[in-house]
Design a protein around this motif. Structure first.
Motif, PDB file in Angstrom:
ATOM      1  N   ILE A 221      13.673  11.845  -5.850  1.00 12.07           N
ATOM      2  CA  ILE A 221      15.143  11.672  -6.820  1.00 12.07           C
ATOM      3  C   ILE A 221      15.241  13.150  -7.115  1.00 12.07           C
ATOM      4  O   ILE A 221      14.460  13.970  -7.064  1.00 12.07           O
ATOM      5  CB  ILE A 221      14.900  11.236  -7.658  1.00 12.07           C
ATOM      6  CG1 ILE A 221      13.727  10.096  -7.892  1.00 12.07           C
ATOM      7  CG2 ILE A 221      15.592  11.472  -8.859  1.00 12.07           C
ATOM      8  CD1 ILE A 221      13.650   9.722  -9.716  1.00 12.07           C
ATOM      9  N   LYS A 222      16.473  14.098  -5.734  1.00 10.27           N
ATOM     10  CA  LYS A 222      16.879  14.833  -6.179  1.00 10.27           C
ATOM     11  C   LYS A 222      18.663  15.239  -7.490  1.00 10.27           C
ATOM     12  O   LYS A 222      19.114  14.447  -6.961  1.00 10.27           O
ATOM     13  CB  LYS A 222      17.192  15.571  -5.251  1.00 10.27           C
ATOM     14  CG  LYS A 222      16.129  15.835  -4.168  1.00 10.27           C
ATOM     15  CD  LYS A 222      16.583  17.037  -3.252  1.00 10.27           C
ATOM     16  CE  LYS A 222      15.687  16.581  -1.964  1.00 10.27           C
ATOM     17  NZ  LYS A 222      15.762  16.846  -0.834  1.00 10.27           N
TER      18      LYS A 222
ATOM     19  N   TYR B 209      17.086   9.939  -2.207  1.00 13.33           N
ATOM     20  CA  TYR B 209      16.394   9.693  -0.812  1.00 13.33           C
ATOM     21  C   TYR B 209      15.035   8.848   0.035  1.00 13.33           C
ATOM     22  O   TYR B 209      14.710   8.716  -0.909  1.00 13.33           O
ATOM     23  CB  TYR B 209      15.758  11.109  -0.856  1.00 13.33           C
ATOM     24  CG  TYR B 209      17.521  12.526  -0.534  1.00 13.33           C
ATOM     25  CD1 TYR B 209      17.815  13.039  -2.336  1.00 13.33           C
ATOM     26  CD2 TYR B 209      17.392  12.855   0.084  1.00 13.33           C
ATOM     27  CE1 TYR B 209      18.413  13.232  -2.384  1.00 13.33           C
ATOM     28  CE2 TYR B 209      18.379  13.786   0.120  1.00 13.33           C
ATOM     29  CZ  TYR B 209      19.366  13.933  -1.689  1.00 13.33           C
ATOM     30  OH  TYR B 209      20.692  15.245  -1.295  1.00 13.33           O
ATOM     31  N   LEU B 210      15.987   8.448   0.936  1.00 12.27           N
ATOM     32  CA  LEU B 210      14.341   7.157   1.222  1.00 12.27           C
ATOM     33  C   LEU B 210      14.262   7.887   2.859  1.00 12.27           C
ATOM     34  O   LEU B 210      15.447   8.205   3.304  1.00 12.27           O
ATOM     35  CB  LEU B 210      15.193   6.140   1.524  1.00 12.27           C
ATOM     36  CG  LEU B 210      14.234   4.696   2.287  1.00 12.27           C
ATOM     37  CD1 LEU B 210      13.344   4.871   1.435  1.00 12.27           C
ATOM     38  CD2 LEU B 210      15.091   3.773   2.704  1.00 12.27           C
TER      39      LEU B 210
ATOM     40  N   ASN C 189       0.972  -1.595   0.231  1.00  9.66           N
ATOM     41  CA  ASN C 189       0.242   0.095   0.094  1.00  9.66           C
ATOM     42  C   ASN C 189       0.733   0.980   0.454  1.00  9.66           C
ATOM     43  O   ASN C 189       0.264   2.239   0.331  1.00  9.66           O
ATOM     44  CB  ASN C 189      -0.990   0.435   1.441  1.00  9.66           C
ATOM     45  CG  ASN C 189      -2.342  -1.073   1.125  1.00  9.66           C
ATOM     46  OD1 ASN C 189      -3.053  -1.161  -0.287  1.00  9.66           O
ATOM     47  ND2 ASN C 189      -2.513  -1.741   2.060  1.00  9.66           N
ATOM     48  N   THR C 190       2.022   1.322  -0.575  1.00 14.13           N
ATOM     49  CA  THR C 190       2.722   2.426  -0.682  1.00 14.13           C
ATOM     50  C   THR C 190       3.751   2.575  -1.934  1.00 14.13           C
ATOM     51  O   THR C 190       4.164   1.669  -2.185  1.00 14.13           O
ATOM     52  CB  THR C 190       4.205   2.102  -0.109  1.00 14.13           C
ATOM     53  OG1 THR C 190       3.841   1.945   1.567  1.00 14.13           O
ATOM     54  CG2 THR C 190       4.601   3.217   0.922  1.00 14.13           C
ATOM     55  N   ASP C 191       3.283   3.712  -2.305  1.00 15.40           N
ATOM     56  CA  ASP C 191       3.823   3.986  -4.086  1.00 15.40           C
ATOM     57  C   ASP C 191       5.612   4.252  -3.569  1.00 15.40           C
ATOM     58  O   ASP C 191       6.060   5.155  -2.395  1.00 15.40           O
ATOM     59  CB  ASP C 191       2.614   5.327  -4.431  1.00 15.40           C
ATOM     60  CG  ASP C 191       3.466   5.585  -5.527  1.00 15.40           C
ATOM     61  OD1 ASP C 191       3.127   5.120  -6.502  1.00 15.40           O
ATOM     62  OD2 ASP C 191       4.405   5.969  -6.240  1.00 15.40           O
ATOM     63  N   PHE C 192       6.360   4.442  -4.809  1.00 15.32           N
ATOM     64  CA  PHE C 192       7.288   5.187  -4.580  1.00 15.32           C
ATOM     65  C   PHE C 192       7.644   5.946  -4.291  1.00 15.32           C
ATOM     66  O   PHE C 192       8.077   6.851  -3.146  1.00 15.32           O
ATOM     67  CB  PHE C 192       7.816   4.533  -5.815  1.00 15.32           C
ATOM     68  CG  PHE C 192       9.718   5.299  -6.212  1.00 15.32           C
ATOM     69  CD1 PHE C 192      10.926   4.765  -5.259  1.00 15.32           C
ATOM     70  CD2 PHE C 192       9.540   6.477  -6.957  1.00 15.32           C
ATOM     71  CE1 PHE C 192      11.759   5.447  -5.890  1.00 15.32           C
ATOM     72  CE2 PHE C 192      10.380   6.769  -7.073  1.00 15.32           C
ATOM     73  CZ  PHE C 192      11.648   7.089  -6.926  1.00 15.32           C
ATOM     74  N   ARG C 193       6.875   7.436  -4.497  1.00 10.89           N
ATOM     75  CA  ARG C 193       6.885   9.169  -4.029  1.00 10.89           C
ATOM     76  C   ARG C 193       6.343   8.833  -2.988  1.00 10.89           C
ATOM     77  O   ARG C 193       6.964  10.117  -2.123  1.00 10.89           O
ATOM     78  CB  ARG C 193       5.553   9.360  -5.159  1.00 10.89           C
ATOM     79  CG  ARG C 193       6.834   9.097  -6.411  1.00 10.89           C
ATOM     80  CD  ARG C 193       7.045  10.157  -7.034  1.00 10.89           C
ATOM     81  NE  ARG C 193       7.780  10.002  -8.401  1.00 10.89           N
ATOM     82  CZ  ARG C 193       8.943  10.506  -9.152  1.00 10.89           C
ATOM     83  NH1 ARG C 193       9.479  11.567  -8.052  1.00 10.89           N
ATOM     84  NH2 ARG C 193       9.168  10.122 -10.461  1.00 10.89           N
TER      85      ARG C 193
ATOM     86  N   GLU D 272       7.101   6.776 -15.718  1.00  7.82           N
ATOM     87  CA  GLU D 272       6.382   7.623 -14.110  1.00  7.82           C
ATOM     88  C   GLU D 272       7.468   7.658 -13.543  1.00  7.82           C
ATOM     89  O   GLU D 272       7.485   8.685 -12.997  1.00  7.82           O
ATOM     90  CB  GLU D 272       5.740   6.333 -13.994  1.00  7.82           C
ATOM     91  CG  GLU D 272       4.876   6.672 -12.560  1.00  7.82           C
ATOM     92  CD  GLU D 272       4.193   5.694 -11.886  1.00  7.82           C
ATOM     93  OE1 GLU D 272       3.955   4.950 -12.380  1.00  7.82           O
ATOM     94  OE2 GLU D 272       3.427   5.620 -10.745  1.00  7.82           O
ATOM     95  N   LEU D 273       9.208   6.549 -13.008  1.00 11.55           N
ATOM     96  CA  LEU D 273       9.959   7.235 -12.685  1.00 11.55           C
ATOM     97  C   LEU D 273      10.538   8.547 -13.008  1.00 11.55           C
ATOM     98  O   LEU D 273      11.141   9.378 -11.915  1.00 11.55           O
ATOM     99  CB  LEU D 273      11.076   6.098 -12.700  1.00 11.55           C
ATOM    100  CG  LEU D 273      11.869   6.017 -11.641  1.00 11.55           C
ATOM    101  CD1 LEU D 273      11.930   6.430 -10.225  1.00 11.55           C
ATOM    102  CD2 LEU D 273      13.399   5.447 -12.164  1.00 11.55           C
TER     103      LEU D 273
END
Ligand code: FAD
Ligand code: UDP
Length: 382
Positions: free
Chosen positions: A226-227, A232-233, A217-221, A250-251
């Motif tokens: 991304i910077k 960044y996590l 239930n978690t999207d990458f975003r 999409e990425l």
């Protein structure tokens, strides 16, 4: 804390996570947008006690043993040869089109003539793509090819892809060739099987390693950013490797435009009788809006007074509304994909893997082979 982040708990993501956890003893975080693991291979037991494949019928078939050996570690598999009929002019005939099909459709003399002609031009056991057969000069073979093209391919491909077979990549229609034999199995690979307790049980075993942490239930975003060329996590610079199995466009925020896909509306029905149809799948090239009906009891046998069927209605993929199932092969789309691929190479610690990330019509066996190869070359070899 995590050495690797894997986006997507489908077959590609699960295999590579399992290898990293078990072979390298490193910690992996898997981020999955859906509320379940398994990606499009996911299945579940429904109210009739029948295992149904939620994202369309999935039958494992492989030429080489390695992919099958790998998957067998995670549960029992039953040998299963998929058989498909096509509903043509009121009859259900076996496909891929083979000698049995010819004999069911044409009068005996004509059928014999076609079989002899096929044997004059090809080896017994050969598999001939329709776009090849249609080029034959021989008048009888020309007629036969035209018949198969019109009755099996043209309308099915229009429904499935919104295209004519000749405008598509030849490899797509070559998946269902004309067989110069009586082999009416849908696949001709040496290893053909389905997991006894369903694909989801295989994925559960694969991801049960203590080094794997799973966030569904978690999207990458939601957790990563991304910077410039860094990831960044949870707001902290991620120093490990990101393995991404979602859509490549999409990425990168669709910066080179959208990569098109075909989607499918999956419509399940319960039928109040023990069996619905004679084979696991019946294709409807020329009738109805759906392409095929699959009855799951044929694939996963079980005693039940009712039966579960699935009708597949192809449609355009619309971002945010439905699921991107099939990448569409055109030169333009491949060129766009190449731009994304080049762009992805600027990221040192990024590995793109799977049907969506590589924009390829991979079957499960190819995904296993590819994931094991990427593990060896890009993860261990790095
Ligand atoms: P997926 O299964 O698509 O997994 C990708 C995962 O990533 C998904 O769970 C998705 O939710 C997740 N994800 C994507 N983006 C994000 C994000 N931003 N954040 C978090 N998570 C994300 N193959 C066969 O060998 N035999 C068959 O009979 C067969 N039948 C098929 C029938 C249909 C209708 C379809 C569509 C495919 C079929 N396949 C079959 C192919 C098979 O489904 C694929 O080979 C396999 O599922 C590919 O695995 P994957 O991990 O690359 O992709
Ligand atoms: N195809 C067709 N008629 C059929 C079966 C297949 O025209 O009865 C064509 C169609 O273009 C389809 C392709 O062959 O997309 C590959 O078929 P397959 O069954 O392998 O598709 P999948 O199971 O991947 O959807």
């Amino acid at each position: 804390m995590f050495n690797y982040v894997v986006v997507g708990a489908g077959m590609a993501g699960s295999i590579i996570a399992e290898r990293i956890a078990s072979q390298l003893n490193k910690k992996v975080l898997i981020i999955e947008r859906r509320d379940h693991i398994g990606g499009n291979c996911y299945d579940e037991v429904d109210e009739n006690g029948i295992i149904r494949h939620l994202y369309g019928p999935h039958l494992f078939h492989a030429k080489n043993r390695d992919a099958y050996n790998y998957l067998q570690q995670f549960g029992e598999w039953s040998v299963y040869n998929h058989r498909v009929l096509a509903y043509i002019d009121g009859n259900k005939v076996p496909i891929p089109f083979n000698f049995n099909t010819i004999e069911q459709i044409f009068p005996q003399k004509l059928a014999q003539k076609y079989e002899s002609k096929l044997l004059e031009h090809f080896e017994y056991g050969e598999k001939v793509p329709i776009l090849e057969l249609i080029k034959e000069e021989d008048q009888d073979l020309k007629y036969l090819a035209q018949f198969v093209y019109e009755k099996i391919f043209v309308n099915y491909s229009a429904k499935q892809w919104g295209m004519k077979p000749e405008d598509m990549d030849g490899l797509v229609t070559a998946r269902v060739p004309i067989c110069v034999s009586r082999d009416d199995r849908y696949f001709h690979d040496r290893y053909q099987a389905v997991p006894k307790r369903g694909y989801s049980s295989i994925f559960k075993a694969m991801l049960s390693h203590p080094n794997i942490k799973l966030l569904t239930n978690t999207d990458f975003r939601e957790v990563m950013e991304i910077k410039s060329e860094d990831f960044y996590l949870f707001d902290k610079k991620f120093e490990g490797t990101l393995i991404y199995t979602g859509q490549i466009d999409e990425l990168f925020d669709y910066k080179f435009g959208d990569l098109p896909y075909r989607s499918v509306r999956m419509h399940f029905e319960t039928v109040d009788s023990e069996w619905y149809q004679e084979a696991a799948t019946v294709n409807y090239p020329n009738d109805y809006d759906f392409t095929r009906i699959t009855e799951f009891k044929h694939i996963h046998p079980v005693q039940s007074a009712k039966t579960t069927i699935l009708k597949e209605f192809p449609q355009d993929y619309i971002k945010g509304e439905n699921t991107p199932y099939y990448p569409i092969f055109t030169r333009e789309n491949q060129e766009r994909y190449q731009k994304y691929l080049e762009h992805s190479k600027a990221f040192k610690n990024l590995i793109m893997l799977g049907r969506l990330a590589e924009y390829r019509y991979y079957d499960m066996d190819s995904i296993v082979t590819r994931a094991l190869e990427v593990f060896k070359e890009k993860v261990v070899g790095n």
